[in-house]
Motif scaffolding. Structure first.
Motif, PDB file in Angstrom:
ATOM      1  N   THR A 143       9.612  -4.080   4.249  1.00  0.00           N
ATOM      2  CA  THR A 143      11.018  -4.418   4.044  1.00  0.00           C
ATOM      3  C   THR A 143      11.468  -4.249   2.608  1.00  0.00           C
ATOM      4  OG1 THR A 143      10.859  -5.987   5.836  1.00  0.00           O
ATOM      5  CG2 THR A 143      12.766  -6.167   4.411  1.00  0.00           C
ATOM      6  N   ASN A 144      10.710  -4.822   1.702  1.00  0.00           N
ATOM      7  CA  ASN A 144      10.942  -4.562   0.294  1.00  0.00           C
ATOM      8  C   ASN A 144      12.273  -4.973  -0.252  1.00  0.00           C
ATOM      9  OD1 ASN A 144       8.484  -3.278  -0.318  1.00  0.00           O
ATOM     10  ND2 ASN A 144       9.181  -1.643   1.012  1.00  0.00           N
ATOM     11  N   SER A 145      12.862  -5.996   0.286  1.00  0.00           N
ATOM     12  CA  SER A 145      14.065  -6.432  -0.397  1.00  0.00           C
ATOM     13  C   SER A 145      13.851  -7.745  -1.128  1.00  0.00           C
ATOM     14  CB  SER A 145      15.256  -6.481   0.543  1.00  0.00           C
ATOM     15  OG  SER A 145      14.905  -7.020   1.754  1.00  0.00           O
ATOM     16  N   ILE A 146      12.615  -8.188  -1.179  1.00  0.00           N
ATOM     17  CA  ILE A 146      12.262  -9.330  -2.023  1.00  0.00           C
ATOM     18  C   ILE A 146      11.122  -8.895  -2.939  1.00  0.00           C
ATOM     19  CG2 ILE A 146      11.339 -11.684  -2.034  1.00  0.00           C
ATOM     20  CD1 ILE A 146      12.580 -12.084   0.714  1.00  0.00           C
ATOM     21  N   ASP A 147      11.218  -9.280  -4.183  1.00  0.00           N
ATOM     22  CA  ASP A 147      10.166  -8.985  -5.149  1.00  0.00           C
ATOM     23  C   ASP A 147       9.053 -10.004  -4.922  1.00  0.00           C
ATOM     24  OD1 ASP A 147       8.502  -9.019  -7.396  1.00  0.00           O
ATOM     25  OD2 ASP A 147      10.133  -8.480  -8.757  1.00  0.00           O
ATOM     26  N   TYR A 148       7.945  -9.539  -4.324  1.00  0.00           N
ATOM     27  CA  TYR A 148       6.880 -10.483  -3.959  1.00  0.00           C
ATOM     28  C   TYR A 148       6.160 -11.047  -5.182  1.00  0.00           C
ATOM     29  CZ  TYR A 148       7.614  -9.020   0.845  1.00  0.00           C
ATOM     30  OH  TYR A 148       8.165  -8.772   2.066  1.00  0.00           O
ATOM     31  N   TYR A 149       6.169 -10.320  -6.273  1.00  0.00           N
ATOM     32  CA  TYR A 149       5.545 -10.866  -7.479  1.00  0.00           C
ATOM     33  C   TYR A 149       6.281 -12.138  -7.900  1.00  0.00           C
ATOM     34  CZ  TYR A 149       3.133  -6.374  -7.723  1.00  0.00           C
ATOM     35  OH  TYR A 149       2.369  -5.285  -7.428  1.00  0.00           O
ATOM     36  N   GLU A 150       7.616 -12.079  -7.821  1.00  0.00           N
ATOM     37  CA  GLU A 150       8.448 -13.238  -8.118  1.00  0.00           C
ATOM     38  C   GLU A 150       8.322 -14.313  -7.046  1.00  0.00           C
ATOM     39  OE1 GLU A 150      10.231 -12.613 -11.628  1.00  0.00           O
ATOM     40  OE2 GLU A 150      11.036 -14.177 -10.316  1.00  0.00           O
ATOM     41  N   SER A 151       8.379 -13.867  -5.799  1.00  0.00           N
ATOM     42  CA  SER A 151       8.545 -14.834  -4.711  1.00  0.00           C
ATOM     43  C   SER A 151       7.321 -15.707  -4.515  1.00  0.00           C
ATOM     44  CB  SER A 151       8.880 -14.118  -3.409  1.00  0.00           C
ATOM     45  OG  SER A 151       7.748 -13.488  -2.867  1.00  0.00           O
ATOM     46  N   THR A 152       6.156 -15.249  -4.957  1.00  0.00           N
ATOM     47  CA  THR A 152       4.937 -16.009  -4.694  1.00  0.00           C
ATOM     48  C   THR A 152       4.573 -16.946  -5.846  1.00  0.00           C
ATOM     49  OG1 THR A 152       3.713 -14.095  -5.491  1.00  0.00           O
ATOM     50  CG2 THR A 152       3.911 -14.354  -3.113  1.00  0.00           C
ATOM     51  N   LYS A 153       5.377 -16.919  -6.884  1.00  0.00           N
ATOM     52  CA  LYS A 153       5.024 -17.754  -8.047  1.00  0.00           C
ATOM     53  C   LYS A 153       4.912 -19.223  -7.665  1.00  0.00           C
ATOM     54  CE  LYS A 153       6.046 -14.849 -11.910  1.00  0.00           C
ATOM     55  NZ  LYS A 153       7.132 -14.176 -12.604  1.00  0.00           N
ATOM     56  N   ASN A 154       5.787 -19.665  -6.806  1.00  0.00           N
ATOM     57  CA  ASN A 154       5.799 -21.070  -6.414  1.00  0.00           C
ATOM     58  C   ASN A 154       5.082 -21.299  -5.070  1.00  0.00           C
ATOM     59  OD1 ASN A 154       6.494 -23.686  -7.008  1.00  0.00           O
ATOM     60  ND2 ASN A 154       8.438 -23.610  -5.882  1.00  0.00           N
ATOM     61  N   LEU A 155       4.392 -20.271  -4.599  1.00  0.00           N
ATOM     62  CA  LEU A 155       3.626 -20.411  -3.344  1.00  0.00           C
ATOM     63  C   LEU A 155       2.138 -20.436  -3.674  1.00  0.00           C
ATOM     64  CD1 LEU A 155       5.548 -17.877  -1.059  1.00  0.00           C
ATOM     65  CD2 LEU A 155       5.892 -20.347  -1.248  1.00  0.00           C
ATOM     66  N   ASP A 156       1.356 -20.942  -2.747  1.00  0.00           N
ATOM     67  CA  ASP A 156      -0.069 -21.092  -3.031  1.00  0.00           C
ATOM     68  C   ASP A 156      -0.875 -19.835  -2.760  1.00  0.00           C
ATOM     69  OD1 ASP A 156      -0.052 -23.947  -3.832  1.00  0.00           O
ATOM     70  OD2 ASP A 156       0.857 -24.104  -1.847  1.00  0.00           O
ATOM     71  N   ALA A 207      -1.750  -6.786  -1.669  1.00  0.00           N
ATOM     72  CA  ALA A 207      -1.715  -8.227  -1.431  1.00  0.00           C
ATOM     73  C   ALA A 207      -2.614  -8.958  -2.419  1.00  0.00           C
ATOM     74  CB  ALA A 207      -2.158  -8.531   0.001  1.00  0.00           C
ATOM     75  N   ARG A 208      -3.766  -8.377  -2.660  1.00  0.00           N
ATOM     76  CA  ARG A 208      -4.714  -9.003  -3.583  1.00  0.00           C
ATOM     77  C   ARG A 208      -4.140  -9.053  -4.994  1.00  0.00           C
ATOM     78  NH1 ARG A 208      -8.825  -5.555  -2.438  1.00  0.00           N
ATOM     79  NH2 ARG A 208      -8.626  -4.675  -4.516  1.00  0.00           N
ATOM     80  N   GLY A 209      -3.295  -8.067  -5.298  1.00  0.00           N
ATOM     81  CA  GLY A 209      -2.706  -7.986  -6.641  1.00  0.00           C
ATOM     82  C   GLY A 209      -1.490  -8.872  -6.834  1.00  0.00           C
ATOM     83  N   VAL A 210      -0.900  -9.341  -5.737  1.00  0.00           N
ATOM     84  CA  VAL A 210       0.355 -10.073  -5.858  1.00  0.00           C
ATOM     85  C   VAL A 210       0.180 -11.333  -6.704  1.00  0.00           C
ATOM     86  CG1 VAL A 210       2.064 -11.428  -4.605  1.00  0.00           C
ATOM     87  CG2 VAL A 210       1.433  -9.168  -3.774  1.00  0.00           C
ATOM     88  N   LYS A 211      -0.858 -12.080  -6.414  1.00  0.00           N
ATOM     89  CA  LYS A 211      -1.141 -13.257  -7.246  1.00  0.00           C
ATOM     90  C   LYS A 211      -2.424 -13.025  -8.056  1.00  0.00           C
ATOM     91  CE  LYS A 211      -0.086 -17.532  -5.986  1.00  0.00           C
ATOM     92  NZ  LYS A 211       1.129 -17.925  -6.692  1.00  0.00           N
TER      93      LYS A 211
END
Lengths: 674, 674, 674
Positions: free
Chosen positions: A257-270, A293-297
């Motif tokens: 989908t790519n309409s959310i920046d996952y690098y940003e969106s996961t900052k507050n997720l575990d 996925a491994r690189g996101v966090k």
């Protein structure tokens, strides 16, 4: 690994529930995800809550050793809420309200909806936050999916004006930086600014091609919409974190989908969670999404919240083919090999009703366990055997860098549509490295580059001055950098640099871009590549940045008027090397180039020989090298190894040849004589 | 020739402007077009004008010998105007208002917008009308482009009702002539009439296929919309003419948009101007648009207001390939050979921002002059050398006739869509004539036919009684007329004739149309053509009008049930000949037919041999024959000449062979021993 | 047979009318259809009626022996009515009102429009109901055509809520049966329910894919809309029946539109009428629509209200090819052979004006009779000669069963789109049976099965318990049943069965469906078929239901992982046999299977040998066998007969070979030596 399925107790009669619970507990899985669309059962009337049905299932499973992931149900607001607050409905890029009757028909910025979402989340958090039978929480479902990531409602419109004001401060500054003078579009004040007419969501119908819009405005709207959805998600995340210590995440749609920046969106997720539906019939499962996925966090384990379960009927048009026998198991182990910490099949048992009725599942509509159930059972058993190696680490020395600004900018203004897709191209680099025996990480522009010997930077269309400096330092300090065509063309305002390209980096690469054009079938030419040990010919592809400058020419054109022109370059800069690839190359040439750079960086390929459709994943545990090998060829095969290896499950040693069955996998350990 | 570029000083910082001015003045060009989208800078607040920035650039260029074309900026109304008068926005065929943020989002009939447009035009006219540094004016930009030629707003709706009333006087008469009884659609009064739901603009999405509409109503709406846009344009033209003696025109989109009748629209303009973006990589540039342009104002020189400048990124989706080295120069000289009096590249330097950011230009975004700049410089020099032959005349004896009523009618009710396109088909006739050595003019139905020996009339779907009479007289007086299938099928109300076809002309052609059908791949048959000296076989194509009658059969079917039926005819009528071509023919047969008719008309082909991808353009100066030769083949070539010719630029004589480089051109003069 | 044309006297001047009447009366036809779009002439002002023009034509034709079918004009409401009652306009699935200017722009549920429709119908009924020159009535024109079968206006919305309430009684019951809990969509009351956003009409643009909707709701909306249109039609039918004894029908669009259940819609009509426009150039005319038509009212003769008349220009885009000489005649006789009682060409003479201007007809726009007119004349003569055999009967022993619920359900949730289309698939079964020498009937699920020896049941996706019982009894009593993949998957609520499939029938077939998937090019496998006398190999296709169970395996997979799995089964049950075909087979294998089952059922193939493109239609009159033979091959051919036959028209006897011309037909009688 947490392994299991999605399940919907709210759909079931008592008898059905008993039947399914029996199958679930007999299957060997340890995790079940529940609750994601059940708001109308959790809160049948405003303020009247009913969680008993869910608590009962959680407990029943929990007592059998299966823990639950509990979802907030906000993807599907109940009828009573929509009826009382129709202003909360999503408005698409044609100004049309999404009606009740599908899902994801809400506006993430609507304050009323945010309030109701917070309330139901808090109720859930209170009831399940401390439950010993729970192991985590999922917020909402597939944010931005079904073209729901770019709301144009009045609330969004006003908020977007404020976003713009907040960023650019004065309208004069905005007009200047965005070049609104083009087509005479200077605004008088921020309130005149509307979200652009279109979104770049693929499934939304487009009134006007996206490239008619001001690209600065467009990119800001991408950022604003992404940010707004993250805000919405974090309202729930914050509430959940207040009540629970279990991990909280959501299920993104990954690279789809790519309409959310996952690098940003996961900052507050575990952790980063995502859904993945690869083909499993005579097909290699692309592991790029796992590496991403491994690189996101930054290397943290990730969760696969939904994964293929079979074939047959399908939500959406024609049906879907069944997996080969063994392919389901193979795919689960592959995700494990790539660092997944959770893997849930979607879903346990086929729905008889609703929009996804008849859709494939682990167990058919009639509740009779068949081959997919038994394969899941085997897989669960196998994962138990593999538990000791779960904490093995990755030690990749190459990385592919990706970035949402460049991605969005290339969707707003494509260069060779539909052939050139930014993320696919990054994936191609990743895959060719893997086929040459080099596992790589996929990292963001903000990641720590220092631990990599080779950095591959596909089409870094947008760069900031700081990022240019980061690349410069990386090379100066001894790194090898391979950038491609379309590097450093625009600044963070999505405005072109007026310096010679690659802007801010011409000295690092020792090149200047002299002429550019897309490469279609009709204007392809031949390139000759001269590396240390090999000479290779290749057609060019996708795009062409003809290079001038003082760098060493690794590749030059050999035909037509481009004959003799440099197209692949290498430049010594500080202690490192900076290479520029001015065009796309064929499979073989690209492989030679990448492998050559790896060798130059002092990296050794995997001794267990990877190749097309044979994937090798390297992990290290307690100083020992482990190799997962996956056979994705359409038959049995033999994989070569250059060193003796020990089969972790079978207990035998392979000197040269590792025999593999169709859809098989092997885990081997490098054999060391002591 | 006036030769130069479009330029946007309003986009530039002072430093950038200095840099560009230096390059511009060093380039040898003599013309720059400016101002077309700069309303928000010319009038930043209502009634507050600022033209200093433009005057400064005009003067700076003027002092360096470069004169300016000044544009009115009405394609892009400023934000303050749209904000105060949203009723001026364009309404598309789905009832949707075009939003601010693109261009061409205004209604040309809106009285408020007309008033504002008049005011800004008058300001421009006052300031620049007498400037010695100016050489002409352009009104607006690309009228009707981007599907903006068929507004459906309330103002248009009312005005259209009045247009209909004015034309048909009583609703009874309108009902009768339009056949509204079909589908029971008699109106009670003109106010009930709405513009048809759809437009035939290609880029506008269609609710309902256009052929569902009453064709009489539809054609009137085409005429009304065309006329309304001309009215709008003429408000500006009249104001400009009051203040200036320099030529005033606009930049149409030539054969691409076709929702304005250019024969009508140019009556009040000083010349026909249009934009042209042909491919220049291994491609022959189609000269039909030039021949059409020359015919718009009966032979007057025309202006090419925008022309290709290169490749690379592109406004709109994927990028565009670069021209071959030499192709830009060749194309400019070709336009000169065909009578262009102005040729402006779009544009000088790549925009870093806005919807057209990164788009190709003569100079890249970084302002470094490269091969396209130097080629433009060469071209400018060359044009100076060619100045002495600029006033050479055309002396074509063949003409191809085109008409907007037939064109529109065939778009409203297509016969073999998408293969048969009216203007493309006229272009094909033109091209085949040229390849056989016969340059031809492209003229309107209102042109003077008497100077042509051969008249080609493709698909004259709509004819008036007067036009039938004109054709009759032409043949009676000795002309050779070649009409094709679909001749004289409908009257000016877009209603079919109930006489036998070709209506009103069966005696002239000596044929009657007995049966018709489209020709697709599946029902193709063979035709045999018997001309004076040649026999040719060909497949049929596009459409078939089977012919009866007393004419001589030049072509007959040789296969299937059509075997023996006449399909190409020739009839002596008065002193002339009238031929009817009942179907489309293959390249060779069509060439034989056209060349045969030329010979029969007493015309001689060019002694310098034209052929596919070698274009020869004949001009006459002071009684001498000049031939421009263009090599569009993909390599070097040799062109044959039957008479010795003298190379105008090189000064040598060719007896038989004229050697030509790839993308080269030669101007030769027929050599006469004195 | 009633044979003739559609004609539009209201379009004509007096002179044209005289000319046409002369041609009509000289043509030998006996029927003309008139009046269908002439409301604005019948009632030019509200309440002021004018039928003189129509009465005059009816009388004139009547006196010449031609009787009239009179149409109600409600497909095209007049301008005055739309102007006064715009609320009667149709609202499409995007919420857009259809504008005046096309046809079928009314809402069939609108009470005002129903009232006006009733009034004009009553006027017509009064005037023409007893006329001796009339032979029947047509209601409206092509109901549901042009995507007009799924109105979404406020009237429809309210009525649909009541429909749902009436059916499900309580919202709790509706929520339960439809599985609204899926995606959390429980409603609070019936007023919250809206018609689904989309229709499944092909020509309506879709906002959201149809499969996003709740399938129960969607199917109810199909039924509601179908029922509403039938209600609307029956208002007119009831009025007409009150005033006339002549047959009353309408002209459906047969298998093309499918948004009305014709089994339902014809209950109150005197016969089934439909329009059919097959290709007649080198093409076999598909007789499946005739067999379907014959089955609509259980074997009653049907009417073809509109039929091809030629080629040339066309309503809608490109033109249409002409019929081969003889093809028009052949096609009319074919319809006669299949039981048509009426056949009217659309239309007599080409319209010069209106949306269908230039469109093909029997006579061209110029009124000159040409080959199609003369062929119609021949055909009329021929039909007179065939009158004695008109009352021959059909005695087919095989039937193909079709049903609207299954059809709609497979459009709502497709399985292999666009390749697998339910009705096309039924047609394929019908055609292959015919090519093997077995004519079959096409019948509804409500038909009497007892007279058939073989029942073919393609994709009975939806079954009721009662229908399952009916199939069970059929087999028990000795019938042979062949069901295919996708049998008995869902109940009448469009909800999946949770028993093992084929639900309720596993014992009858002796199989259980073990695994399903679509078959695309990429996952095709080989099947081996073992019948009594033949062994055949075939690829699989469309879909795959892998079978377990105790039945005899007629077909098994021979490749890939499916190797050995049963895919075609046969089971003895009671006195009969139940076969299950788990996949689609190739032409030859399907032919072998069907012919094998026919033989097993004790049926004999036609002694006159049918094959691909040679159709044989068997009729029985007074104990004698008649065979109509149609040559649809692209040339002359010879048809084999196993018994001597007598040529009914030529009077000769064929022993073995029946010579046939291209596009020819022969009627033979089985020759019995007495």
């Amino acid at each position: 690994m947490q392994y299991g399925v999605a399940y919907y107790p709210e759909h079931k009669s008592d008898g059905e529930l008993d039947h399914d619970m029996e199958l679930l507990t007999a299957s060997g899985i340890n995790t079940v995800r529940m609750g994601e669309f059940a708001w109308c059962r959790m809160e049948p009337e405003e303020g009247k809550y009913d969680f008993e049905w869910l608590e009962e299932s959680v407990e029943r499973l929990g007592k059998a050793g299966i823990r639950s992931i509990i979802c907030t149900p906000t993807a599907c607001p109940p009828a009573w809420l929509v009826h009382r607050h129709p202003e909360m409905l999503y408005v698409d890029n044609r100004g049309k309200k999404r009606p009740f009757g599908g899902r994801r028909f809400y506006c993430y910025n609507n304050p009323v909806y945010r309030e109701y979402s917070a309330k139901i989340t808090e109720e859930i958090a209170k009831r399940f936050g401390k439950s010993p039978y729970v192991s985590g929480f999922q917020i909402d479902n597939e944010p931005a999916q079904e073209a729901s990531g770019r709301c144009h409602c009045p609330v969004c419109r006003k908020k977007f004006s404020r976003w713009m004001e907040n960023k650019f401060k004065t309208i004069r500054e905005y007009n200047r930086r965005s070049g609104n003078i083009f087509w005479g579009q200077d605004y008088e004040d921020f309130d005149q600014i509307k979200p652009p007419v279109n979104t770049i969501e693929v499934s939304a119908w487009q009134d006007m091609p996206v490239y008619f819009e001001n690209p600065t405005l467009r990119l800001e709207f991408e950022r604003f919409s992404s940010r707004s959805q993250i805000e919405y998600q974090n309202i729930q995340a914050d509430i959940l974190h207040r009540y629970t210590d279990y991990p909280v995440t959501t299920n993104g749609t990954g690279l789809a989908t790519n309409s959310i920046d996952y690098y940003e969106s996961t900052k507050n997720l575990d952790c980063y969670g995502f859904d993945y539906y690869p083909g499993l019939r005579d097909a290699a499962v692309d592991s790029f999404p796992y590496a991403f996925a491994r690189g996101v966090k930054a290397g943290k384990p990730f969760w696969v919240m939904e994964f293929m379960s079979g074939g047959g009927h399908r939500f959406g048009g024609s049906g879907r083919v069944q997996p080969n026998p063994g392919a389901l198991k193979q795919a689960v182990i592959q995700s494990f090999a790539h660092g997944a910490d959770m893997m849930l099949h979607f879903q346990f048992r086929t729905f008889p009703f609703g929009a996804e009725q008849l859709n494939y599942a682990i167990v058919d509509m009639d509740g009779v366990p068949r081959r997919r159930y038994y394969e899941m059972q085997d897989t669960a058993k196998l994962l138990t055997q593999l538990a000791p190696v779960e904490r093995a680490e990755f030690s990749n020395q190459a990385a592919v860098c990706v970035d949402y600004d460049s991605h969005w900018a290339l969707r707003i203004k494509p260069v060779n549509d539909p052939d050139f897709q930014y993320l696919d191209y990054a994936g191609r680099m990743y895959r060719i490295l893997a086929e040459r025996g080099y596992n790589s990480d996929v990292i963001s522009y903000d990641a720590d580059f220092s631990k990599y010997k080779l950095l591959v930077l596909p089409a870094a269309f947008i760069t900031s001055g700081a990022f240019q400096m980061k690349l410069r330092r990386y090379v100066e300090n001894g790194g090898i950098l391979l950038a491609t065509f379309l590097t450093s063309v625009k600044n963070k305002d999505n405005v072109g640099y007026t310096e010679t390209l690659p802007a801010g980096l011409t000295d690092v690469f020792g090149v200047s871009v002299e002429e550019v054009e897309p490469i279609f079938a009709g204007n392809q030419n031949q390139v000759h590549l001269t590396l240390k040990d090999t000479e290779t010919d290749s057609g060019d592809g996708m795009w062409c940045d003809l290079l001038g400058g003082t760098a060493e020419a690794l590749g030059t054109y050999t035909s037509d008027y481009k004959k003799g022109a440099m197209i692949v370059s290498k430049n010594s800069f500080g202690k490192g090397k900076a290479c520029y690839l001015g065009t796309d190359l064929g499979e073989r040439a690209m492989g030679e180039l990448l492998a050559g750079l790896c060798r130059e960086a002092g990296m050794a390929p995997s001794p267990v020989r990877a190749e097309k459709n044979v994937e090798v994943v390297h992990r290290v545990l307690d100083g020992h090298d482990y190799y997962y090998i996956f056979n994705f060829t359409a038959g049995d095969t033999v994989v070569k190894t250059e060193v003796p290896v020990y089969d972790y499950l079978k207990g035998c040693v392979y000197e040269n040849d590792i025999p593999m069955e169709r859809n098989g996998f092997v885990l081997v350990k490098r054999w060391r004589q002591r």
